[in-house]
Design an enzyme around this catalytic site. Structure first.
Site, mmCIF file in Angstrom:
data_model
loop_
_atom_site.group_PDB
_atom_site.id
_atom_site.type_symbol
_atom_site.label_atom_id
_atom_site.label_comp_id
_atom_site.label_asym_id
_atom_site.label_seq_id
_atom_site.Cartn_x
_atom_site.Cartn_y
_atom_site.Cartn_z
ATOM 1 N N SER A 38 1.162 32.407 0.226
ATOM 2 C CA SER A 38 1.268 31.074 -0.420
ATOM 3 C C SER A 38 0.903 30.704 -1.719
ATOM 4 C CB SER A 38 0.409 30.303 0.677
ATOM 5 O OG SER A 38 -1.033 30.578 0.640
ATOM 6 N N LYS A 39 0.183 29.869 -2.110
ATOM 7 C CA LYS A 39 0.058 29.554 -3.465
ATOM 8 C C LYS A 39 -1.075 30.606 -4.097
ATOM 9 C CE LYS A 39 1.941 25.211 -3.838
ATOM 10 N NZ LYS A 39 3.006 25.476 -2.926
#
Ligand code: GLU
Length: 505
Positions: A261-262
């Site tokens: 993810s981020k």
């Protein structure tokens, strides 16, 4: 047969995710495989998540990867505009159509009213509250208010949203190309907002309207969208349109199996262990070859067939072989080492001339001027199978242009023996006499020295390599010596036998 039309439909909300690039790639490959059209559509109707520059980044990443859309913001096409923010009138029209047919309704509830409904449901101990058939008849919307009241609210400019009236207890089935048949019950689905209070459509409405108007035949996208399918199927039904074929791609996971993810790091080299960087820009910056990244991410979810061990695919081979049937259901785990290996393989497949042109500025940056283009070509030919990244060339090959100033101490310790000077002196004598300074001649020369001294070849090879290159690793010794040339080799060997023994004292 209808012409295949696929689309990559990113929302410009930040960086380009590796998973997004894979979605683009699979859409591209599928379209090309079927002589179809690959479309880029920018889904920018969520103004709260819009990030300045994100669209430009996306277009740049696709260009870099060679996934150039046949239609899209830069390429144009007959189905534009390709920015959803420039199509808002259309979504309004289709939302009104749904209102007129009774498939959608106005909802005037304020955020506080919705929160208070949720609170009541929670207190009653019911499952997580949604705005759906259970509650819609208790809310302030055009299903509960009279026509005059609704008109009055609209005339007064009261903020409203338009919601889809999802029917109670309906089953929606999709024959997903990757997951097979997937069924959903409408009781799992909320009355999706179609038009928000700012007048912009939500993703769901805009996506369906555009897929239809742009004649999209196949929707290939990430698994996170699978749960939206019942809403989409119902929208197609309400409009009386046929749904495109759907294919939901498996997730891509970090090496530690967590979701990719981020992240808040600045370079690929700073990732916490078990994680990899999801941002495509980092891979571009680090110097991966586009065709290598494409090759690698093609294999993140797709394989060429059982028993087929091939790993290296130029993009035209991927186009030839790609099929949705060979996309796995299971999540794929990102493996940076494999990507690096694939990168090195693609470098070695490259035309030496192309590499030479890219390497020249690197050398110039280091103040290195090769004696001729021909010499540089020979060095690149020798080293191109040994680079994981092209910018490693100068480090790997500096000794081809400059005499080594230092000798690797670990190799000195391990490989330089008491008889190294004597063996090298004999080797110098042998090669001075050679008619042709070539691989075969040097190999024979070295074997003569070895035999005479009853030594293994390695005992001579390693000290020679160390003296001529300063390191313990590199390309095949005879090729290396041949490229360096007799004079340089002899000078360096003489310098080596003078300087290296000092390091042993
Ligand atoms: N705009 C959606 C996204 O950001 C597109 C999903 C789809 O392909 O339908 O991923």
């Amino acid at each position: 047969m209808t012409k295949v039309r696929t689309r990559f439909a990113p929302s410009p909300t930040g960086f380009v995710h590796i998973g997004g690039l894979r979605t683009a790639l699979y859409n591209y490959l599928f379209a090309k495989r079927h002589a179809g059209t690959f479309i880029l559509r920018i889904e920018d109707t969520d103004r709260t998540r819009f990030v300045e520059g994100a669209t430009e980044n996306l277009i740049h990443a696709l260009d870099w990867a060679g996934l150039v859309p046949d239609e899209g913001p830069s390429s144009g096409g007959d189905y534009g505009p390709y920015y959803q923010s420039q199509r808002t009138g259309l979504y309004q029209k289709y939302a009104r159509d749904l209102l007129d047919k009774g498939y959608a309704y106005y909802a005037f509830d304020t955020p506080e009213e919705i929160e208070s409904m949720r609170e009541k449901v929670r207190q009653a101990g019911a499952p997580p509250p949604k705005y759906d058939f259970h509650v819609r008849l208790n809310m302030r919307n055009s299903l509960t208010l009279g026509e005059t009241e609704v008109q009055k609210l609209l005339d007064e400019g009261t903020p409203y949203v338009i919601r889809l009236k999802i029917p109670e207890d309906r089953t929606f089935d999709v024959e997903d190309k990757i997951r097979g048949r997937v069924s959903f019950n409408s009781s799992q689905v909320d009355d999706q907002v179609l038009i928000k209070s700012d007048g912009y459509p939500t993703y769901h409405l805009a996506n369906i309207v555009d897929d239809h108007l742009m004649d999209i035949t196949h929707v290939i996208r990430g698994e996170e969208w699978l749960s939206s399918v019942p809403k989409h199927l119902y929208l197609y039904e309400c409009f009386g349109w046929q749904s495109p074929v759907m294919a939901h791609l498996p997730l891509i996971l970090n090496p530690d199996k967590s979701k990719m993810s981020k992240r808040d790091i600045t370079s690929l080299d700073d990732m916490p262990s078990g994680k990899v960087d999801p941002d495509v820009a980092s891979y571009i910056k680090k110097g991966y070859e586009p065709e290598a990244l494409i090759n690698y991410i093609a294999l993140l979810g797709w394989n060429p067939g059982e028993g087929d061990e091939r790993q290296i695919f130029p993009v035209h081979d991927l186009v030839q072989e790609f099929s949705l049937e060979r996309v796995n259901k299971a999540a794929a785990v990102f493996d940076l080492k494999k990507l690096d290996w694939i990168n090195s393989q693609h470098i070695s497949l490259k035309d030496t001339k192309e590499l030479v042109e890219r390497i020249k500025p690197q050398l110039a940056g280091k103040g290195i001027v090769p004696e001729s283009d021909e010499y540089l070509v020979r060095v690149v030919d020798l080293l191109k199978t040994r680079m994981s990244f092209i910018d490693q060339f100068v480090t790997l090959g500096e000794y081809f242009f400059c005499e080594p100033e230092q000798y690797d101490p670990v190799t000195v310790k391990k490989r330089w023996k008491d008889d190294s000077v004597k063996l090298i002196l004999e080797f110098i004598e042998e090669i001075s006499k050679l008619e042709m300074f070539d691989k075969a001649g040097m190999e024979q020369a070295l074997h003569r020295v070895a035999e005479r001294n009853d030594a293994g070849a390695g005992r001579i090879i390693h000290p020679i390599r160390l003296a001529v290159s300063g390191t313990g690793v590199g390309p095949g010794l005879y090729e290396l010596l041949e490229v360096l040339g007799r004079e340089t080799v002899i000078n360096r060997l003489k310098k080596g036998i003078k300087d290296i023994p000092k390091m042993k004292q």
